[in-house]
Design a protein around this motif. Sequence first.
Motif, PDB file in Angstrom:
ATOM      1  N   PRO A   1      11.538  92.334  58.243  1.00 13.69           N
ATOM      2  CA  PRO A   1      10.487  91.640  57.715  1.00 13.69           C
ATOM      3  C   PRO A   1      10.643  90.235  57.718  1.00 13.69           C
ATOM      4  CG  PRO A   1      12.771  92.121  56.600  1.00 13.69           C
ATOM      5  CD  PRO A   1      12.688  93.023  57.765  1.00 13.69           C
ATOM      6  N   MET A   2       9.459  89.658  57.713  1.00 11.17           N
ATOM      7  CA  MET A   2       9.112  88.177  57.660  1.00 11.17           C
ATOM      8  C   MET A   2       8.821  87.425  56.479  1.00 11.17           C
ATOM      9  SD  MET A   2       7.391  87.955  61.408  1.00 11.17           S
ATOM     10  CE  MET A   2       7.246  86.023  61.503  1.00 11.17           C
ATOM     11  N   LEU A   3       9.673  86.449  55.912  1.00 14.10           N
ATOM     12  CA  LEU A   3       9.362  85.727  54.695  1.00 14.10           C
ATOM     13  C   LEU A   3       8.428  84.754  55.166  1.00 14.10           C
ATOM     14  CD1 LEU A   3      10.011  85.639  51.788  1.00 14.10           C
ATOM     15  CD2 LEU A   3      12.046  83.981  52.495  1.00 14.10           C
TER      16      LEU A   3
ATOM     17  N   VAL B   1      16.256  94.156  49.938  1.00 13.34           N
ATOM     18  CA  VAL B   1      16.223  95.219  50.734  1.00 13.34           C
ATOM     19  C   VAL B   1      14.723  95.698  51.062  1.00 13.34           C
ATOM     20  CG1 VAL B   1      18.642  96.070  50.196  1.00 13.34           C
ATOM     21  CG2 VAL B   1      16.904  97.031  49.059  1.00 13.34           C
ATOM     22  N   VAL B   2      14.701  96.279  52.219  1.00 10.90           N
ATOM     23  CA  VAL B   2      13.301  96.967  52.390  1.00 10.90           C
ATOM     24  C   VAL B   2      13.353  98.476  52.498  1.00 10.90           C
ATOM     25  CG1 VAL B   2      11.397  96.911  53.875  1.00 10.90           C
ATOM     26  CG2 VAL B   2      12.428  94.744  53.431  1.00 10.90           C
ATOM     27  N   GLU B   3      12.426  99.082  51.916  1.00 12.91           N
ATOM     28  CA  GLU B   3      12.350 100.683  52.006  1.00 12.91           C
ATOM     29  C   GLU B   3      10.833 100.851  52.459  1.00 12.91           C
ATOM     30  OE1 GLU B   3      13.299 102.526  48.389  1.00 12.91           O
ATOM     31  OE2 GLU B   3      15.491 101.777  48.538  1.00 12.91           O
ATOM     32  N   ILE B   4      10.969 102.061  53.450  1.00 17.79           N
ATOM     33  CA  ILE B   4       9.571 102.573  53.786  1.00 17.79           C
ATOM     34  C   ILE B   4       9.642 104.211  53.435  1.00 17.79           C
ATOM     35  CG2 ILE B   4       8.409 103.206  55.952  1.00 17.79           C
ATOM     36  CD1 ILE B   4       8.982 100.866  57.344  1.00 17.79           C
ATOM     37  N   ASP B   5       8.601 104.233  52.813  1.00 18.83           N
ATOM     38  CA  ASP B   5       8.632 105.714  51.992  1.00 18.83           C
ATOM     39  C   ASP B   5      10.103 106.167  51.493  1.00 18.83           C
ATOM     40  OD1 ASP B   5       5.905 106.002  52.621  1.00 18.83           O
ATOM     41  OD2 ASP B   5       6.416 106.886  54.498  1.00 18.83           O
ATOM     42  N   GLY B   6      10.479 105.257  50.708  1.00 19.02           N
ATOM     43  CA  GLY B   6      11.805 105.578  50.046  1.00 19.02           C
ATOM     44  C   GLY B   6      13.177 105.739  50.927  1.00 19.02           C
ATOM     45  N   THR B   7      12.918 105.211  52.268  1.00 23.34           N
ATOM     46  CA  THR B   7      13.897 105.445  53.185  1.00 23.34           C
ATOM     47  C   THR B   7      14.318 103.734  53.583  1.00 23.34           C
ATOM     48  OG1 THR B   7      13.468 107.188  54.115  1.00 23.34           O
ATOM     49  CG2 THR B   7      14.909 105.906  55.510  1.00 23.34           C
TER      50      THR B   7
ATOM     51  N   PRO C   1      18.535  95.718  55.165  1.00 24.31           N
ATOM     52  CA  PRO C   1      18.866  95.146  56.558  1.00 24.31           C
ATOM     53  C   PRO C   1      19.622  96.519  57.103  1.00 24.31           C
ATOM     54  CG  PRO C   1      20.532  94.712  54.480  1.00 24.31           C
ATOM     55  CD  PRO C   1      19.489  95.179  53.890  1.00 24.31           C
ATOM     56  N   ASP C   2      20.111  96.424  58.436  1.00 30.59           N
ATOM     57  CA  ASP C   2      20.514  97.362  59.087  1.00 30.59           C
ATOM     58  C   ASP C   2      22.146  97.346  58.495  1.00 30.59           C
ATOM     59  OD1 ASP C   2      22.143  99.075  60.832  1.00 30.59           O
ATOM     60  OD2 ASP C   2      21.151  98.168  62.631  1.00 30.59           O
ATOM     61  N   PRO C   3      22.859  98.517  58.282  1.00 31.41           N
ATOM     62  CA  PRO C   3      24.282  98.395  57.435  1.00 31.41           C
ATOM     63  C   PRO C   3      25.109  97.930  58.621  1.00 31.41           C
ATOM     64  CG  PRO C   3      22.961 100.515  57.130  1.00 31.41           C
ATOM     65  CD  PRO C   3      22.190  99.868  57.989  1.00 31.41           C
ATOM     66  N   ALA C   4      24.767  98.010  59.900  1.00 33.55           N
ATOM     67  CA  ALA C   4      25.840  97.600  60.757  1.00 33.55           C
ATOM     68  C   ALA C   4      25.480  96.071  61.490  1.00 33.55           C
ATOM     69  CB  ALA C   4      25.608  98.420  62.274  1.00 33.55           C
TER      70      ALA C   4
ATOM     71  N   GLU D   1      25.433  92.242  61.795  1.00 31.53           N
ATOM     72  CA  GLU D   1      26.588  91.200  61.625  1.00 31.53           C
ATOM     73  C   GLU D   1      25.993  89.982  60.747  1.00 31.53           C
ATOM     74  OE1 GLU D   1      26.995  88.593  65.357  1.00 31.53           O
ATOM     75  OE2 GLU D   1      25.916  90.452  66.186  1.00 31.53           O
ATOM     76  N   TYR D   2      24.983  89.971  60.569  1.00 32.05           N
ATOM     77  CA  TYR D   2      24.346  88.683  59.665  1.00 32.05           C
ATOM     78  C   TYR D   2      24.466  88.750  58.219  1.00 32.05           C
ATOM     79  CZ  TYR D   2      22.800  87.869  64.641  1.00 32.05           C
ATOM     80  OH  TYR D   2      22.806  87.591  65.707  1.00 32.05           O
ATOM     81  N   PRO D   3      24.326  87.694  57.578  1.00 25.87           N
ATOM     82  CA  PRO D   3      24.368  87.743  55.917  1.00 25.87           C
ATOM     83  C   PRO D   3      23.186  88.286  55.789  1.00 25.87           C
ATOM     84  CG  PRO D   3      24.987  85.543  57.020  1.00 25.87           C
ATOM     85  CD  PRO D   3      24.205  86.383  57.869  1.00 25.87           C
ATOM     86  N   ALA D   4      23.057  88.679  54.437  1.00 22.38           N
ATOM     87  CA  ALA D   4      21.922  89.370  53.665  1.00 22.38           C
ATOM     88  C   ALA D   4      20.757  88.496  53.730  1.00 22.38           C
ATOM     89  CB  ALA D   4      22.318  89.825  52.126  1.00 22.38           C
ATOM     90  N   SER D   5      19.539  89.205  53.880  1.00 22.83           N
ATOM     91  CA  SER D   5      18.396  88.708  53.707  1.00 22.83           C
ATOM     92  C   SER D   5      18.029  88.057  52.339  1.00 22.83           C
ATOM     93  CB  SER D   5      17.302  89.435  54.366  1.00 22.83           C
ATOM     94  OG  SER D   5      17.311  89.728  55.537  1.00 22.83           O
ATOM     95  N   VAL D   6      17.560  87.028  51.950  1.00 22.36           N
ATOM     96  CA  VAL D   6      17.372  86.669  50.725  1.00 22.36           C
ATOM     97  C   VAL D   6      15.964  85.953  50.448  1.00 22.36           C
ATOM     98  CG1 VAL D   6      19.747  85.984  50.195  1.00 22.36           C
ATOM     99  CG2 VAL D   6      18.318  84.331  51.110  1.00 22.36           C
ATOM    100  N   ILE D   7      15.545  85.841  49.277  1.00 22.71           N
ATOM    101  CA  ILE D   7      14.300  85.169  49.000  1.00 22.71           C
ATOM    102  C   ILE D   7      14.748  83.829  48.194  1.00 22.71           C
ATOM    103  CG2 ILE D   7      12.132  84.925  47.810  1.00 22.71           C
ATOM    104  CD1 ILE D   7      12.251  88.133  47.851  1.00 22.71           C
ATOM    105  N   ALA D   8      14.444  82.521  48.721  1.00 20.89           N
ATOM    106  CA  ALA D   8      14.768  81.569  47.935  1.00 20.89           C
ATOM    107  C   ALA D   8      13.505  80.806  47.637  1.00 20.89           C
ATOM    108  CB  ALA D   8      15.468  80.707  48.884  1.00 20.89           C
ATOM    109  N   THR D   9      13.187  80.917  46.316  1.00 22.59           N
ATOM    110  CA  THR D   9      11.998  80.235  45.702  1.00 22.59           C
ATOM    111  C   THR D   9      12.194  78.727  45.722  1.00 22.59           C
ATOM    112  OG1 THR D   9      12.799  80.470  43.520  1.00 22.59           O
ATOM    113  CG2 THR D   9      11.447  82.166  44.344  1.00 22.59           C
ATOM    114  N   ARG D  10      11.059  77.852  45.525  1.00 22.22           N
ATOM    115  CA  ARG D  10      11.087  76.381  45.457  1.00 22.22           C
ATOM    116  C   ARG D  10      11.528  76.335  44.174  1.00 22.22           C
ATOM    117  NH1 ARG D  10      10.035  73.829  49.111  1.00 22.22           N
ATOM    118  NH2 ARG D  10       9.669  71.736  47.810  1.00 22.22           N
ATOM    119  N   ALA D  11      12.299  74.935  44.164  1.00 21.75           N
ATOM    120  CA  ALA D  11      12.953  74.450  42.775  1.00 21.75           C
ATOM    121  C   ALA D  11      12.097  73.052  42.627  1.00 21.75           C
ATOM    122  CB  ALA D  11      14.427  73.858  43.076  1.00 21.75           C
TER     123      ALA D  11
END
Length: 556
Positions: free
Chosen positions: A9-11, A69-75, A79-82, A84-94
């Motif tokens: 996914p691209m934010l 997290v992202v799902e496609i047709d429920g799957t 992120p990939d469970p394996a 090595e990178y931190p969780a992807s986040v949505i950071a809204t403007r303050a």
Amino acid sequence: MGSPLLLGPMLRYVDETSASIWVETRADCVVSVHSEGRSWQARSFAVHDHHFALVEVEGLEPGSVSPYVVEIDGTSVWPDPASEYPASVIATRAPGRRSRLAYGSCRTSVNHDRSGNRTHGVDSLRAFALAVADGREARPDLLLFLGDQVYADSTTKEMQAFIRARRDIHEEPGKELKDFEEYAHLYQLAWSDEANRWLLSCVPSAMIFDDHDIRDDWNASLDWKRKMEATTWWHERIVAGLASYWVYQHLGNLSPRERAADEIWQQLSGRHDNASRDLTAALDEFADRCDQDPNSCRWSYSRDLDETRLIVLDSRVARDLSPSARGLLNDRELTWFDSHLQGGFRHVLIATSLPFLLPLGLHHVEAWDEAIAQGAWGRLAAWVGERLRRAFDLEHWAAFQNSFQAVAAMATDLADGARGPSPLTVTFLSGDVHFSYLAEVERQNGSRIVQAVCSPMRNPLPRFLRWFSVVMSYGAATPLGAAAAHSAKVADPPFRWKTVKGPWFDNNLALLQDGPDGLTMTWHTGVVEDGDELHPRLEVVASITVPAKRDSAVSS
């Protein structure tokens, strides 16, 4: 077969309460985004048998940071469970938070091993991604890509292998891209690296094209355009290039309101069956029309980042190539820009892939070349001027003097307070030239007008061309170029400027931070240590603060 998620996914567009998340999938599907007990979803749409979705995430809290997290047709696909990178986040403007923005241009897609780093240098974007992932750099509010994210005309060995597998590479257009399928593969090469993919999943991005997204010197002149249109392959190329740009880059530039008004996006409204969600024919027709009639579309856009206004200009499609009205921005685009160039902001950033303020020597040379190519010295000199323009890429703002003079006057008005309360800085952000520098207009009063160039992100000039660029831009080129421009009766620029820092030729990513002392710009490059090619260290090349107060000097 692999994951049903092909890219992303691209934010993309993010404001105080919403975010847009873009993906490419392997098949028609429903894509859903889940965050903190809530979910949003979108059905995919098709273009040339490729499938895409853009999920509009709404109702977020201002200033919040939410893992997703992202799902496609429920799957679950991200992120990939394996990973090595931190969780992807949505950071809204303050509200009230001053902007921190990263930008750059010109990035080729080759492997990040020793071979790739030897031929193309370390990918500065990837070095930055690793630093953010490790906590050594903070996430910026925006990643701004100023052109040449993909090279359609100068392809890598990996891209050429894909081309050979589907057509005869010895027939036109040879090693260059031919159609949408090849563009789709090129974007996969550009955005599949794990570190960069993670970065793009959690930092909002904005984009604009430059010439290599289509072809070197794209729309340099009417003569250039006619030469391309006379080939057997150009029409398919320009349609595929602009159609793929709409899908991969432009769509995510738009706010939800702007996207709802987009003529192509409107065709998906309320439609759920497969046939009606295929945009191929409509998008190809739109791309063809944009090329033939630039007044029928707009690729430029504007965003307000709290106290900062960002205006991103299309400097390729929106050109007027007719000799009598030649302009880098046509009248319609110039009027739009004029309406958005307003005071009342702390900073106004004008993002244009091509530097507005070239080093003075090169500026004079390009202005002279435009004049003689337009006939100032007769027909023979015009022929020579056109060939020089193509051979040496003399087609920046300086080579479109009508537009340069008009925008220079507008920027001066803004800096002098004639368009509302003057900002602290009027800053042009650019790339393209494959060297980086900071220039400032010589002014005694009013806002500072500066040009900050960051180029390339990963595509350094050969060393002999670096010396040529320095000679063309500085040194004897300045008085000689000015004399040549005067001899062709080119009007003087309305102001003078000088290079404050640079040039340097490293692969770079620039960070721009608005702070209490002014606008701080820092250029970073990746450095390999102890042979660890895959984990380069991010190193500062230059750091400069443009002070908020007029009586202070630019500091390094």
